[in-house]
Design an enzyme around this catalytic site. Structure first.
Site, PDB file in Angstrom:
ATOM      1  N   TYR A 182       0.794  -1.235   0.000  1.00  0.00           N
ATOM      2  CA  TYR A 182       0.000   0.000   0.000  1.00  0.00           C
ATOM      3  C   TYR A 182       0.824   1.283   0.000  1.00  0.00           C
ATOM      4  CZ  TYR A 182       0.680  -0.109   5.112  1.00  0.00           C
ATOM      5  OH  TYR A 182       1.218  -0.143   6.368  1.00  0.00           O
ATOM      6  N   SER A 189       8.243   6.546  -6.150  1.00  0.00           N
ATOM      7  CA  SER A 189       7.126   7.482  -6.253  1.00  0.00           C
ATOM      8  C   SER A 189       7.478   8.579  -7.241  1.00  0.00           C
ATOM      9  CB  SER A 189       6.811   8.104  -4.895  1.00  0.00           C
ATOM     10  OG  SER A 189       5.907   9.182  -5.065  1.00  0.00           O
ATOM     11  N   HIS A 191       6.322  11.358  -7.526  1.00  0.00           N
ATOM     12  CA  HIS A 191       6.346  12.687  -6.895  1.00  0.00           C
ATOM     13  C   HIS A 191       7.764  13.092  -6.486  1.00  0.00           C
ATOM     14  CE1 HIS A 191       2.018  13.681  -6.675  1.00  0.00           C
ATOM     15  NE2 HIS A 191       1.876  12.363  -6.707  1.00  0.00           N
ATOM     16  N   ASP A 198      -0.508  16.368  -8.177  1.00  0.00           N
ATOM     17  CA  ASP A 198      -1.915  15.996  -8.064  1.00  0.00           C
ATOM     18  C   ASP A 198      -2.719  17.287  -7.982  1.00  0.00           C
ATOM     19  OD1 ASP A 198      -1.077  13.346  -7.838  1.00  0.00           O
ATOM     20  OD2 ASP A 198      -1.055  13.433  -5.652  1.00  0.00           O
ATOM     21  N   GLU A 247      -5.817   7.451 -12.474  1.00  0.00           N
ATOM     22  CA  GLU A 247      -5.716   8.614 -11.594  1.00  0.00           C
ATOM     23  C   GLU A 247      -5.852   9.894 -12.415  1.00  0.00           C
ATOM     24  OE1 GLU A 247      -2.954   6.848  -7.991  1.00  0.00           O
ATOM     25  OE2 GLU A 247      -2.208   8.512  -9.193  1.00  0.00           O
ATOM     26  N   HIS A 250      -3.527  12.950 -11.399  1.00  0.00           N
ATOM     27  CA  HIS A 250      -2.063  12.925 -11.314  1.00  0.00           C
ATOM     28  C   HIS A 250      -1.457  13.321 -12.664  1.00  0.00           C
ATOM     29  CE1 HIS A 250       1.867  11.119  -9.835  1.00  0.00           C
ATOM     30  NE2 HIS A 250       2.057  11.169 -11.146  1.00  0.00           N
TER      31      HIS A 250
HETATM   32 ZN   LIG Z   1       0.072  11.703  -7.591  1.00  0.00          ZN
END
Ligand SMILES: [Zn+2]
Length: 280
Positions: A182, A189, A191, A198, A247, A250
């Site tokens: 999770y 990532s 990011h 986002d 998503e 994103h």
């Molecule tokens: Zn994101």
């Protein structure tokens, strides 16, 4: 067994724990006495705080408040054999995903604050992007606004240190294997590239949540993001390729030319790299 698609934004599933466990394991800011969410079943909960909070959302946890794990916490470096380290992390179209991670030492050296509005409670770090991406998102937001589309930033840059602290906190709590289901491994990532952000609508609702899909803002982004060099990084129908659920919120900066190619062809960044290998 249901395949768990980790959120690309790597915000995690505190709500998927039952409340009693949270109460024991987490400081007050993490407690969520009122509700498990409907996303409980699919393990893709985001923990960003919308700018407009409903009463039962006001205690949503924020990852950056994760306590520092004890020194003996198992390291995120364990069991990473199948993951390659990208050797050109500053490349604008760099491919970062579950198989390709940024070097542990990488921190973008050209991070700047964006000029865009963010939902309330956004940390300074999350308001930053690499310079070229920040300029592009500033223009995208300005043009969207001029066309009657109001947007808010939710979360942009996340440092390797922040992601590591977060991941190790979960490892300490749930064990390495469970944490991996999770929470994104540090370095994987997107990011952390400083090229992703986002976003959500101007009302702050549906911040990095599935209900953002189909909104006028999401539709506008689908139609216009590429004009500013952004792609919808985790498109619908590409889940098995990207490894992430759809998503719509994103955005990933790849530059205008590549963004136009990716969006016009309806492909993912992974597929783009397969067609036209880019030095990673
Ligand atoms: Zn994101």
């Amino acid at each position: 067994m249901m395949t768990i698609l980790l959120s690309g934004c790597s915000e995690k599933i505190l709500f998927a724990k039952d409340n009693s466990e949270q109460s024991e394991a987490l400081p007050d800011t993490y407690k969520n006495d009122s509700k498990p969410t409907e996303q409980k079943q699919n393990n893709v909960e985001h923990t960003e705080q919308p700018g407009v909070k409903s009463p039962d959302e006001s205690s949503k946890p924020q990852e950056e408040e994760a306590p520092t794990p004890p020194a003996d916490t198992p390291s995120a470096k364990n069991n990473n054999d199948s993951i390659q380290v990208v050797f050109n992390p500053e490349s604008i179209p760099v491919l970062v995903n579950k198989q390709n991670k940024l070097p542990d030492s990488y921190n973008p050296n050209d991070l700047v604050y964006t000029d865009i509005p963010f939902i309330s409670g956004t940390t300074d770090e999350k308001r930053k992007m690499r310079q070229v991406a920040a300029s592009a998102i500033n223009q995208l937001f300005a043009d969207a606004k001029a066309q009657g589309i109001s947007l808010l930033g939710v979360s942009a840059y996340r440092s390797h240190a922040t992601q590591t602290t977060l991941f190790n906190y979960y490892v300490n709590r749930d064990g390495y294997e469970k944490a991996r289901t999770y929470s994104a491994l540090p370095g994987t990532s997107e990011h952390e590239t400083g090229l992703s952000i986002d976003v959500t609508g101007g009302d702050g609702k549906c911040a990095a949540e599935n209900c953002f899909g189909g909104t006028p803002e999401a539709i506008w982004l689908e139609q216009h993001a590429e004009e500013y060099g952004f792609i919808i990084r985790y498109p619908q129908g590409k889940e098995s390729i990207t490894g992430y659920q759809y998503e719509p919120w994103h955005l990933r900066y790849v530059g205008k030319e590549i963004a136009l190619e990716i969006m016009n062809k309806g492909i993912s960044l992974e597929e783009y790299h397969n067609e036209e290998p880019v030095s990673n």
